[in-house]
Scaffold this motif. Structure first.
Motif, PDB file in Angstrom:
ATOM      1  N   ASP A  52     -37.533   4.742  56.071  1.00  0.00           N
ATOM      2  CA  ASP A  52     -37.486   3.490  55.027  1.00  0.00           C
ATOM      3  C   ASP A  52     -38.591   2.528  55.295  1.00  0.00           C
ATOM      4  O   ASP A  52     -38.638   1.440  54.844  1.00  0.00           O
ATOM      5  N   ARG A  53     -39.936   2.866  55.912  1.00  0.00           N
ATOM      6  CA  ARG A  53     -41.123   2.050  55.734  1.00  0.00           C
ATOM      7  C   ARG A  53     -42.394   3.015  55.465  1.00  0.00           C
ATOM      8  O   ARG A  53     -43.116   3.359  56.131  1.00  0.00           O
ATOM      9  N   LEU A  54     -42.210   3.111  54.055  1.00  0.00           N
ATOM     10  CA  LEU A  54     -43.332   3.736  53.436  1.00  0.00           C
ATOM     11  C   LEU A  54     -44.959   3.043  53.693  1.00  0.00           C
ATOM     12  O   LEU A  54     -44.956   1.892  53.823  1.00  0.00           O
ATOM     13  N   PRO A  55     -45.759   3.770  54.232  1.00  0.00           N
ATOM     14  CA  PRO A  55     -47.104   3.290  54.370  1.00  0.00           C
ATOM     15  C   PRO A  55     -47.787   2.840  52.925  1.00  0.00           C
ATOM     16  O   PRO A  55     -47.433   3.330  51.687  1.00  0.00           O
ATOM     17  N   PRO A  56     -48.686   1.676  52.925  1.00  0.00           N
ATOM     18  CA  PRO A  56     -49.053   1.151  51.839  1.00  0.00           C
ATOM     19  C   PRO A  56     -49.490   2.194  50.892  1.00  0.00           C
ATOM     20  O   PRO A  56     -49.590   2.089  49.587  1.00  0.00           O
ATOM     21  N   GLU A  57     -50.245   3.272  51.385  1.00  0.00           N
ATOM     22  CA  GLU A  57     -51.051   4.291  50.571  1.00  0.00           C
ATOM     23  C   GLU A  57     -49.640   5.049  49.753  1.00  0.00           C
ATOM     24  O   GLU A  57     -50.275   5.658  48.677  1.00  0.00           O
ATOM     25  N   VAL A  58     -48.731   5.107  50.053  1.00  0.00           N
ATOM     26  CA  VAL A  58     -47.459   5.642  49.280  1.00  0.00           C
ATOM     27  C   VAL A  58     -46.761   4.729  48.567  1.00  0.00           C
ATOM     28  O   VAL A  58     -46.157   4.954  47.389  1.00  0.00           O
ATOM     29  N   LEU A  59     -46.696   3.596  49.273  1.00  0.00           N
ATOM     30  CA  LEU A  59     -45.554   2.535  48.689  1.00  0.00           C
ATOM     31  C   LEU A  59     -45.923   2.344  47.130  1.00  0.00           C
ATOM     32  O   LEU A  59     -44.952   2.207  46.363  1.00  0.00           O
ATOM     33  N   GLY A  60     -47.170   1.942  46.769  1.00  0.00           N
ATOM     34  CA  GLY A  60     -47.609   1.654  45.241  1.00  0.00           C
ATOM     35  C   GLY A  60     -47.186   2.581  44.532  1.00  0.00           C
ATOM     36  O   GLY A  60     -46.576   2.037  43.356  1.00  0.00           O
ATOM     37  N   GLU A  61     -47.531   3.950  44.693  1.00  0.00           N
ATOM     38  CA  GLU A  61     -47.103   4.802  43.751  1.00  0.00           C
ATOM     39  C   GLU A  61     -45.561   5.094  43.695  1.00  0.00           C
ATOM     40  O   GLU A  61     -45.008   5.261  42.541  1.00  0.00           O
ATOM     41  N   PHE A  62     -44.906   4.809  44.806  1.00  0.00           N
ATOM     42  CA  PHE A  62     -43.408   5.092  44.903  1.00  0.00           C
ATOM     43  C   PHE A  62     -42.721   3.972  43.962  1.00  0.00           C
ATOM     44  O   PHE A  62     -41.901   4.191  43.338  1.00  0.00           O
ATOM     45  N   LEU A  63     -43.215   2.818  43.971  1.00  0.00           N
ATOM     46  CA  LEU A  63     -42.639   1.740  43.380  1.00  0.00           C
ATOM     47  C   LEU A  63     -42.948   1.905  41.975  1.00  0.00           C
ATOM     48  O   LEU A  63     -41.961   1.377  41.172  1.00  0.00           O
ATOM     49  N   ALA A  64     -43.997   2.470  41.619  1.00  0.00           N
ATOM     50  CA  ALA A  64     -44.330   2.647  40.170  1.00  0.00           C
ATOM     51  C   ALA A  64     -43.449   3.684  39.412  1.00  0.00           C
ATOM     52  O   ALA A  64     -43.050   3.373  38.497  1.00  0.00           O
ATOM     53  N   GLU A  65     -43.165   4.662  40.352  1.00  0.00           N
ATOM     54  CA  GLU A  65     -42.029   5.917  39.700  1.00  0.00           C
ATOM     55  C   GLU A  65     -40.683   5.123  39.673  1.00  0.00           C
ATOM     56  O   GLU A  65     -40.012   5.459  38.655  1.00  0.00           O
ATOM     57  N   GLN A  66     -40.425   4.332  40.626  1.00  0.00           N
ATOM     58  CA  GLN A  66     -39.018   3.798  40.813  1.00  0.00           C
ATOM     59  C   GLN A  66     -38.907   2.731  39.413  1.00  0.00           C
ATOM     60  O   GLN A  66     -38.078   2.646  38.770  1.00  0.00           O
ATOM     61  N   ARG A  67     -39.887   1.971  39.062  1.00  0.00           N
ATOM     62  CA  ARG A  67     -39.998   0.849  38.004  1.00  0.00           C
ATOM     63  C   ARG A  67     -39.606   1.730  36.764  1.00  0.00           C
ATOM     64  O   ARG A  67     -39.075   1.207  35.737  1.00  0.00           O
ATOM     65  N   ALA A  68     -40.448   2.741  36.462  1.00  0.00           N
ATOM     66  CA  ALA A  68     -40.427   3.687  35.451  1.00  0.00           C
ATOM     67  C   ALA A  68     -39.127   4.266  35.281  1.00  0.00           C
ATOM     68  O   ALA A  68     -38.847   4.525  33.891  1.00  0.00           O
ATOM     69  N   LEU A  69     -38.153   4.479  36.170  1.00  0.00           N
ATOM     70  CA  LEU A  69     -37.156   4.845  35.988  1.00  0.00           C
ATOM     71  C   LEU A  69     -35.837   3.751  35.398  1.00  0.00           C
ATOM     72  O   LEU A  69     -34.832   4.081  34.878  1.00  0.00           O
ATOM     73  N   ILE A  70     -36.486   2.301  35.385  1.00  0.00           N
ATOM     74  CA  ILE A  70     -35.533   1.277  34.970  1.00  0.00           C
ATOM     75  C   ILE A  70     -35.684   1.290  33.492  1.00  0.00           C
ATOM     76  O   ILE A  70     -36.634   1.157  32.866  1.00  0.00           O
TER      77      ILE A  70
END
Length: 70
Positions: A52-70
């Motif tokens: 549950d502590r995603l590194p910065p290089e992974v976090l941005g893409e992960f958040l973008a993917e999650q936002r796309a699901l909303i």
């Protein structure tokens, strides 16, 4: 798989009809039920991998993917 077992333990500790339905599913579901419970999507796998502590290089893409699901 650990998350599935954890969820199972939590569910079995709860009272009520959910517990009864879960126990019935465990008795009748067999291998397919266990496979589905143990399967993780990409987001779950990342959170498990990085605890549950995603590194910065992974976090941005992960958040973008999650936002796309909303």
């Amino acid at each position: 798989m650990l998350l599935g077992l954890l969820a199972l333990g939590l569910a079995l500790s709860q009272a009520g009809s959910f517990r009864a339905r879960l126990e019935a599913a465990l008795r009748t579901g067999g291998e397919e039920f266990a496979r589905v419970m143990a399967a993780q999507d990409r987001g779950q796998a990342l959170c498990t991998q990085y605890r549950d502590r995603l590194p910065p290089e992974v976090l941005g893409e992960f958040l973008a993917e999650q936002r796309a699901l909303i």
